[in-house]
Design a protein around this motif. Structure first.
Motif, PDB file in Angstrom:
ATOM      1  N   LEU A  58       0.835  -1.195   0.000  1.00 53.23           N
ATOM      2  CA  LEU A  58       0.000   0.000   0.000  1.00 53.23           C
ATOM      3  C   LEU A  58       0.873   1.250   0.000  1.00 53.23           C
ATOM      4  O   LEU A  58       1.895   1.301   0.669  1.00 53.23           O
ATOM      5  CB  LEU A  58      -0.914   0.015   1.233  1.00 53.23           C
ATOM      6  CG  LEU A  58      -1.818  -1.209   1.417  1.00 53.23           C
ATOM      7  CD1 LEU A  58      -2.752  -1.004   2.588  1.00 53.23           C
ATOM      8  CD2 LEU A  58      -2.628  -1.492   0.154  1.00 53.23           C
ATOM      9  N   VAL A  59       0.427   2.239  -0.772  1.00 55.01           N
ATOM     10  CA  VAL A  59       1.121   3.529  -0.774  1.00 55.01           C
ATOM     11  C   VAL A  59       0.192   4.528  -0.109  1.00 55.01           C
ATOM     12  O   VAL A  59      -0.873   4.850  -0.627  1.00 55.01           O
ATOM     13  CB  VAL A  59       1.451   3.982  -2.214  1.00 55.01           C
ATOM     14  CG1 VAL A  59       2.062   5.373  -2.208  1.00 55.01           C
ATOM     15  CG2 VAL A  59       2.384   2.990  -2.875  1.00 55.01           C
ATOM     16  N   MET A  60       0.576   4.962   1.079  1.00 57.22           N
ATOM     17  CA  MET A  60      -0.222   5.950   1.794  1.00 57.22           C
ATOM     18  C   MET A  60       0.432   7.304   1.539  1.00 57.22           C
ATOM     19  O   MET A  60       1.497   7.601   2.067  1.00 57.22           O
ATOM     20  CB  MET A  60      -0.248   5.658   3.306  1.00 57.22           C
ATOM     21  CG  MET A  60      -0.601   4.217   3.655  1.00 57.22           C
ATOM     22  SD  MET A  60      -2.130   3.663   2.907  1.00 57.22           S
ATOM     23  CE  MET A  60      -3.227   3.731   4.294  1.00 57.22           C
ATOM     24  N   HIS A  61      -0.200   8.092   0.700  1.00 57.32           N
ATOM     25  CA  HIS A  61       0.403   9.398   0.364  1.00 57.32           C
ATOM     26  C   HIS A  61       0.524  10.269   1.611  1.00 57.32           C
ATOM     27  O   HIS A  61       1.398  11.080   1.732  1.00 57.32           O
ATOM     28  CB  HIS A  61      -0.445  10.122  -0.676  1.00 57.32           C
ATOM     29  CG  HIS A  61      -0.236   9.566  -2.040  1.00 57.32           C
ATOM     30  ND1 HIS A  61       0.884   9.860  -2.775  1.00 57.32           N
ATOM     31  CD2 HIS A  61      -0.977   8.722  -2.792  1.00 57.32           C
ATOM     32  CE1 HIS A  61       0.820   9.225  -3.935  1.00 57.32           C
ATOM     33  NE2 HIS A  61      -0.305   8.540  -3.970  1.00 57.32           N
ATOM     34  N   SER A  62      -0.444  10.089   2.524  1.00 58.01           N
ATOM     35  CA  SER A  62      -0.374  10.873   3.753  1.00 58.01           C
ATOM     36  C   SER A  62       0.419  10.065   4.758  1.00 58.01           C
ATOM     37  O   SER A  62       0.013   8.975   5.120  1.00 58.01           O
ATOM     38  CB  SER A  62      -1.768  11.074   4.315  1.00 58.01           C
ATOM     39  OG  SER A  62      -2.700  11.163   3.285  1.00 58.01           O
ATOM     40  N   PRO A  63       1.543  10.565   5.250  1.00 58.83           N
ATOM     41  CA  PRO A  63       2.281   9.822   6.271  1.00 58.83           C
ATOM     42  C   PRO A  63       1.393   9.634   7.501  1.00 58.83           C
ATOM     43  O   PRO A  63       0.612  10.503   7.850  1.00 58.83           O
ATOM     44  CB  PRO A  63       3.463  10.744   6.596  1.00 58.83           C
ATOM     45  CG  PRO A  63       3.546  11.690   5.451  1.00 58.83           C
ATOM     46  CD  PRO A  63       2.175  11.818   4.886  1.00 58.83           C
ATOM     47  N   SER A  64       1.500   8.467   8.128  1.00 56.39           N
ATOM     48  CA  SER A  64       0.554   8.131   9.197  1.00 56.39           C
ATOM     49  C   SER A  64       0.819   8.937  10.462  1.00 56.39           C
ATOM     50  O   SER A  64      -0.084   9.267  11.202  1.00 56.39           O
ATOM     51  CB  SER A  64       0.627   6.644   9.502  1.00 56.39           C
ATOM     52  OG  SER A  64       1.975   6.294   9.722  1.00 56.39           O
ATOM     53  N   SER A  65       2.078   9.268  10.746  1.00 54.40           N
ATOM     54  CA  SER A  65       2.344   9.996  11.999  1.00 54.40           C
ATOM     55  C   SER A  65       2.063  11.477  11.812  1.00 54.40           C
ATOM     56  O   SER A  65       2.386  12.060  10.792  1.00 54.40           O
ATOM     57  CB  SER A  65       3.796   9.794  12.426  1.00 54.40           C
ATOM     58  OG  SER A  65       4.637  10.422  11.495  1.00 54.40           O
ATOM     59  N   SER A  66       1.454  12.069  12.804  1.00 56.51           N
ATOM     60  CA  SER A  66       1.014  13.457  12.670  1.00 56.51           C
ATOM     61  C   SER A  66       2.202  14.416  12.578  1.00 56.51           C
ATOM     62  O   SER A  66       2.066  15.512  12.073  1.00 56.51           O
ATOM     63  CB  SER A  66       0.125  13.837  13.850  1.00 56.51           C
ATOM     64  OG  SER A  66       0.813  13.600  15.059  1.00 56.51           O
ATOM     65  N   GLN A  67       3.394  14.003  13.060  1.00 60.02           N
ATOM     66  CA  GLN A  67       4.549  14.906  12.979  1.00 60.02           C
ATOM     67  C   GLN A  67       4.908  15.156  11.506  1.00 60.02           C
ATOM     68  O   GLN A  67       5.159  16.274  11.109  1.00 60.02           O
ATOM     69  CB  GLN A  67       5.783  14.315  13.694  1.00 60.02           C
ATOM     70  CG  GLN A  67       5.665  14.298  15.212  1.00 60.02           C
ATOM     71  CD  GLN A  67       4.846  13.101  15.693  1.00 60.02           C
ATOM     72  OE1 GLN A  67       4.758  12.087  15.009  1.00 60.02           O
ATOM     73  NE2 GLN A  67       4.241  13.225  16.874  1.00 60.02           N
ATOM     74  N   ASP A  68       4.935  14.044  10.704  1.00 60.40           N
ATOM     75  CA  ASP A  68       5.290  14.206   9.288  1.00 60.40           C
ATOM     76  C   ASP A  68       4.185  14.968   8.558  1.00 60.40           C
ATOM     77  O   ASP A  68       4.418  15.770   7.686  1.00 60.40           O
ATOM     78  CB  ASP A  68       5.463  12.838   8.606  1.00 60.40           C
ATOM     79  CG  ASP A  68       6.494  11.992   9.313  1.00 60.40           C
ATOM     80  OD1 ASP A  68       7.263  12.579  10.076  1.00 60.40           O
ATOM     81  OD2 ASP A  68       6.503  10.770   9.105  1.00 60.40           O
ATOM     82  N   MET A  69       2.978  14.647   8.932  1.00 60.07           N
ATOM     83  CA  MET A  69       1.799  15.152   8.221  1.00 60.07           C
ATOM     84  C   MET A  69       1.582  16.628   8.528  1.00 60.07           C
ATOM     85  O   MET A  69       0.998  17.353   7.754  1.00 60.07           O
ATOM     86  CB  MET A  69       0.613  14.309   8.700  1.00 60.07           C
ATOM     87  CG  MET A  69      -0.730  14.720   8.153  1.00 60.07           C
ATOM     88  SD  MET A  69      -0.822  14.308   6.444  1.00 60.07           S
ATOM     89  CE  MET A  69      -2.207  15.325   6.001  1.00 60.07           C
ATOM     90  N   GLY A  70       2.053  17.095   9.651  1.00 67.38           N
ATOM     91  CA  GLY A  70       1.622  18.396  10.144  1.00 67.38           C
ATOM     92  C   GLY A  70       0.349  18.151  10.946  1.00 67.38           C
ATOM     93  O   GLY A  70      -0.282  17.106  10.840  1.00 67.38           O
TER      94      GLY A  70
END
Length: 1165
Positions: free
Chosen positions: A912-924
């Motif tokens: 699976l390719v999750m374009h949104s990184p799962s951890s909120s730090q990476d995601m903002g």
């Protein structure tokens, strides 16, 4: 950019926080300035983002221009070929001209008047084309530029043009008219000569009747000074241009349709309205020396063969080493009523009849030489049909056709929907081509396609593009659209998953669409995972997976009940049922629909729980390519047919497909083949319904039966009510609750519910399907032009404010996304965004099993998050931006071939390719949700759900299409409005960047097929047979000239054959024929000014408009100005020369007069 900064300063002064013009406070300012001063709409910042996102797109990045038109020219009328340049021109009834050369060389130009093209003539090897239009105007087109333009026009005022002829290497064009006169036009100056051949001079004086319009003009191959004129009533005149009299006249008692010379110029052939061909010899013009009716039956008693249908055109072409070819269209026997239109090729004694699928518009024989007085050596015939273009190879005895390299079969079945993908994964085009190439037909000519003129190069733009078209017969075509070309890659027939409908069963079956029950209504494609999904007009969805291997398997199928739930019982204390109670209903079972229509015993029985079509129950062989994985069908409910699907979305990472209609929403797990949710729209809200549709008192409930009164309580809803669009159909509001639910979303039915569901109030009006433009029910395909327009105007009637018009809330937009479902969420989770026809946005949470192993067995939970957002008008599209303003793509599963022989590939884990990184730090810690409805666009900050920006796109019209697209490494919202405007808005601040009135939507077809894609490209169906592509990117407009093909390439004109001494001595006229001397102003004088009016053309300016901004444009304009100056100087030169010539002539005549009378006395005068 300065203007925008100035606005920021103003906004900063009014901001409440100190120092608001800099730092975080200006974020709100960027929204407030993002359109409040723009006349096209209003925008404003409602919330304040944490920090301003630097937006790179400005209005300088945008410009609209048409790029290329693909497909078969709609309603063709005329055909021409340049035998030296090897390019083909087709004229149409709408005034369009398409010029075709080698693949990639395809040019579209349009007469401004829109008058039908009657005839086309190339100036052979000159890079120019003459067109004659139905408004009696001649136009000269310059083909030496990539976008042809009109150099001159000549409008006839008193006569109607019927036929034109331009001899090879001549600058004088012969023009025949309806009155029977022949005029002559100078091609260079486009001025009429004073030389006219009047009909009454051409025919014999003793003839009492008018010969009719001129139907043919051609000069004798033997002597250019002799012009053959054919008149409709059967008269043929050979006119001597020098002596201005008729050399011979031939009469026949049947109307003439066409005439053709033998290359030696001693005989000619005519085709007639009784199906006969007559051959005439110049030495004995009294009667034809040969008359044949090729398809007429010979009578036994020696009478003339019976007459046949008219032969509309004949061509007579000679060969050096074999018998001549006589090729004609029409002429079939009247007794064969069902015979198809055909082309007959007579070669010696062999007669071959080629039957066509469509009526023949015109045909041309392609010959080795452009000279009419040499052996013609024909090698091919181009046949223009009403809906096709074919080329027949004459060099092989079985006359095979050439494989056509142009994409002219787009309309093989009418196009019902389109999707466009620019910048898709590069491996897709070769993969689709490899599975599509296996279906190539055999039996084509092995020779190269003969229309090979022009030049085309790839240009700078190299990203892959794919266009997908869905059709009325259920077929789906994938096209390679890279570098402004179009080539078919792969065709998928979606109807193959269903049993064929047996004739005569139509009334007894459960079909809801009589014509084209498999028409494709909607498509959803994930290029990365190669999952493809189709929604059909008969209320079904098919999920396809891609495989390179053939497979033999049964097709899995599910049935879903979707209905509209409305309370109409007066209860002081209504029982409110939680919409998503604990799992309690039965587990859905995987079932095949074999024989499902058998449940209908006869017409009178109420249809219930049966789908519209039957899925094949036996194992089906599926070739490599797209293979059906699951069929989901909506079923009849209590005699009510299922409603057509209005929205569709798939996600390969979640393994889910979802679709909605005007009754409700269904979510299906295509990995486990189970229905997770099927629910009426009202039930999706639960307690968070903003309209509180549960009746609270007897009074309200009564009003509810008449219409949703609560709608009028809020200002937003009044606007919504005014913007809704009723269609003319009625649907009874007789609904029961969903039955096919999964363990995660079963709805308990209490006894009160059952009675509610089964009772219908006595005075209850039937519901109108009051739907918005986003989900207009379109009966596909629309047949007549009139119907199309009616359906369009009716579907947007503005008188919808009446309260009795109850509205079903259709699901109009669906989007899977990693998002913040609730206000207090700290991390993103899988969500389904649902948009409705009333401008409501609901977020459903998806609870997926934690590990890949459990995904096949553990149930997926779908539950409402309670989040409801609102917009004006039906929701059209969603998108998600991360905290930096970059577009976030939904997650997907990397494609793997589940049918691969390699066990490793079969069993390997899903990637699976999750374009949104799962951890909120990476995601903002936040993201932006972009939502666009048919009236306005909003940007929300998540998870706070604050509306940061809003832009009211249109008050008086509504959007037909909106897409969030990438352009120049940035992102914007592109919109197409029903009033014809194309607009783009910046993201996230929704500043207007472009607003151009591009084209009015006169047709449902444009509304249904318009779509935007990345890199500033868009397309729509401009006619039932053609795709028009356009760009809204300034960069592409600037580069367009480099990408288009050249129509004209320098080619040496072949030399004429040496005729030999004896032929020159005895054959043909000895003296050379000087047309200039005969037709020029000095000899022939000027034509009457009132006869025709000269209109100077726009020259090459049209071709420059694409490069209007920038140095290239300036240079090109300067060059054209120089050309025009040169042209004017040339004209001045010519005028000076002609004035000198006339002055000389005058002085000569004066001198002669003086000499004559010099020695005479006064009394001798």
């Amino acid at each position: 950019m300065k203007k925008f900064n100035f606005r920021k300063v103003l906004d900063g002064l009014t901001a409440s926080s100190p120092g608001g013009s800099s730092g975080g406070g200006s974020g709100g300012g960027s929204g407030a300035g993002g359109g409040s001063m723009h006349p096209g709409g209003t925008a404003g910042a409602v919330g304040t983002p944490r920090d301003e996102i630097q937006e790179t797109l400005t209005s300088d990045y945008f410009q609209i221009c048409k790029t290329v038109r693909h497909g078969f020219p709609y309603l063709p009328t005329a055909l021409a070929f340049d035998p030296v340049q090897k390019i083909l021109a087709i004229g149409t009834r709408t005034g369009a001209i398409r010029i075709l050369g080698r693949p990639g060389v395809d040019c579209y130009c349009q007469h401004e008047s829109g008058a039908a093209v009657l005839q086309l003539q190339f100036l052979i090897n000159e890079g120019a084309l003459v067109s004659a239009s139905a408004d009696d105007t001649l136009h000269l087109w310059n083909l030496r530029q990539k976008r042809p333009a009109i150099l001159h026009s000549l409008k006839f005022n008193r006569e109607r043009i019927t036929y034109c002829h331009l001899p090879f290497q001549s600058k004088w064009l012969y023009v025949g008219t309806e009155r029977g006169n022949t005029h002559i036009v100078n091609i260079e100056s486009f001025i009429l000569s004073g030389y006219v051949i009047m009909w009454n001079k051409a025919i014999e004086l003793s003839t009492k009747t008018h010969p009719g319009p001129v139907v043919h003009l051609s000069d004798s191959p033997r002597d250019e000074g002799k012009l053959l004129i054919g008149y409709e009533n059967g008269t043929v005149v050979l006119w001597d241009l020098r002596s201005k009299r008729a050399d011979l006249r031939a009469y026949y008692d049947e109307a003439i349709h066409s005439v053709a010379w033998h290359h030696e110029g001693k005989q000619f052939m005519c085709s007639h309205s009784d199906g006969s061909l007559t051959l005439w010899n110049l030495k004995s013009p009294n009667r034809p020396f040969q008359t044949t009716i090729p398809h007429g039956k010979i009578q036994r008693d020696g009478k003339k063969p019976e007459s046949c249908k008219p032969i509309l055109k004949v061509e007579y072409k000679t060969c050096k080493n074999s018998e001549p070819f006589v090729i004609f269209s029409g002429g079939l026997s009247y007794d064969k009523a069902c015979r198809r239109p055909s082309l007959t090729i007579m070669h010696g004694k062999a007669i071959t009849v080629l039957e066509m699928d469509h009526p023949i518009v015109d045909f041309l024989t392609l010959c080795e030489t452009p000279y009419p007085n040499e052996f013609q050596e024909p090698y091919a015939v181009v046949v223009l049909l009403e809906k096709d273009l074919i080329v027949v190879d004459l060099t092989q005895s079985n006359f095979p056709i050439f494989e056509n390299p142009y994409p002219i079969d787009i309309h093989e079945s009418p196009v019902t929907c389109t999707e466009y993908f620019a910048d898709c994964p590069p491996d897709l085009i070769p993969v689709l081509y490899s599975v599509g190439a296996k279906h190539k037909k055999q039996g084509y000519s092995n020779k190269e396609w003969p229309v090979s003129g022009g030049a085309w190069n790839l240009g700078a733009q190299t990203y892959p593009e794919i266009i997908i078209t869905g059709h009325a017969d259920g077929s789906v075509k994938f096209w390679d659209a890279s570098a402004i070309t179009l080539q078919m890659l792969y065709k998928l027939k979606t109807s193959k998953v269903f049993e064929k409908q047996k004739l005569g069963e139509g009334k007894a079956t459960a079909e809801i669409v009589e014509e084209d029950p498999f028409a494709v209504q909607m498509m959803y494609w994930c290029p990365e995972s190669r999952i493809f999904c189709v929604a059909g007009v008969s209320a079904y969805v098919v999920v396809y997976k891609f495989s390179k291997h053939e497979v033999n398997t049964e097709i899995a199928s599910l049935e879903v009940r979707l209905q509209y739930e409305v309370e109409d019982i007066i209860t002081p204390e209504p029982e409110i049922i939680p919409p998503f109670p604990d799992a309690s209903s039965q587990l859905p079972s995987l079932k095949n629909l074999s024989g499902s229509t058998n449940t209908v015993a006869c017409e009178g029985v109420m249809k219930d729980s049966i789908p519209c079509l039957s899925v094949k129950s036996r194992p089906v062989r599926m070739p490599p390519g797209y293979q059906a994985d699951l069929v989901i069908q909506l079923v009849w409910v209590d005699g009510e047919p299922p409603q057509q699907i209005t929205s569709l979305a798939v996600n390969s990472a979640y393994g889910l497909v979802t679709f909605g209609n005007c009754n409700g929403l269904a979510v299906v797990d295509f990995m486990q083949k189970t229905v997770l949710l099927s629910m009426g729209t009202l039930d999706l809200y639960g307690s968070s319904d903003p309209y509180q549709r549960q009746p609270r008192s007897p009074r309200k409930s009564k009003q509810f039966a008449a219409g949703l009164t609560e709608l009028s309580d809020s200002p937003v809803s009044l606007e919504l009510e005014r913007c809704k669009s009723p269609t003319s159909d009625h649907v009874n509001g007789h609904c029961t609750s969903p039955t096919s639910q999964s363990c995660s979303s079963g709805k308990r039915l209490s006894s009160v519910d059952v009675t509610k569901a089964n009772r219908r109030g006595p005075g209850r009006p039937p519901f109108r399907k009051a739907q918005s433009a986003a989900c207009m029910e379109i009966s596909l395909p629309v047949t007549t032009e009139e119907n199309r327009e009616n359906s369009f105007s009716r579907s947007r009637s503005s008188s919808v404010s009446s309260i009795d018009r109850d509205s079903k809330e259709a699901i109009t937009a669906l989007y899977f996304m990693e998002s913040f479902a609730r206000k207090n969420d700290s991390t993103v989770s899988p969500c389904l965004w649902v948009g409705t026809g009333l401008g409501m946005v609901l977020i459903l949470s998806l609870n997926l099993p934690a590990s890949d192993e459990l995904r096949q067995t553990e149930p997926v939970m779908v539950s409402p998050s309670g989040t409801v957002l609102t917009l004006k008008g039906a929701v059209l599209t969603f998108a998600c931006l991360d905290c930096m303003g970059t577009l976030t793509h939904p997650p997907y599963e990397v494609w793997r071939d589940s049918n691969s022989a390699d066990d490793g590939e079969k069993t390997r884990k899903r990637k699976l390719v999750m374009h949104s990184p799962s951890s909120s730090q990476d995601m903002g810690d936040h993201q932006f949700a972009v939502i666009c409805s048919e009236k306005q666009a909003k940007v929300f900050s998540l998870p706070s759900q604050t509306c940061l920006y809003v832009h009211n796109i249109t008050e008086t019209s509504f959007l037909l299409r909106a897409d969030v697209v990438t352009l120049c490494n940035s992102v914007c919202l592109a919109c197409f409005c029903a009033n014809g405007h194309i607009m783009t808005l910046s993201l996230p601040s929704l500043r207007p960047l472009l607003d151009v009135n591009y084209l009015p939507v006169t047709d449902m077809r444009i509304a249904r097929t318009f779509c935007f894609t990345n890199e500033g490209q868009a397309l729509y169906l401009s006619s039932p047979t053609e795709i028009q592509r356009l760009t809204y990117s300034q960069e592409m407009c600037d580069n367009l000239q480099d990408m288009l093909g050249d129509l004209f390439t320098p080619v040496e004109t072949p030399e004429a054959q040496n005729r030999g001494f004896l032929k020159g001595l005895f054959g043909g006229s000895g003296q050379a024929f000087d047309r200039e001397e005969l037709f020029g102003e000095a000899t022939a004088g000027k034509a009457s000014r009132s006869l025709a009016q000269h209109i100077p053309g726009s020259g090459g300016i049209e071709g420059v408009r694409g490069a209007a901004g920038g140095v290239i444009g300036d240079l090109t304009r300067a060059r054209i100005a120089l050309d025009e100056r040169g042209q004017k100087l040339g004209e001045l030169d010519e005028r000076t020369a002609s004035m000198m010539a006339s002055a000389e002539a005058f002085s000569k005549h004066a001198h002669e007069v003086m000499l004559k009378y010099k020695d005479k006395k006064w009394y001798q005068f």
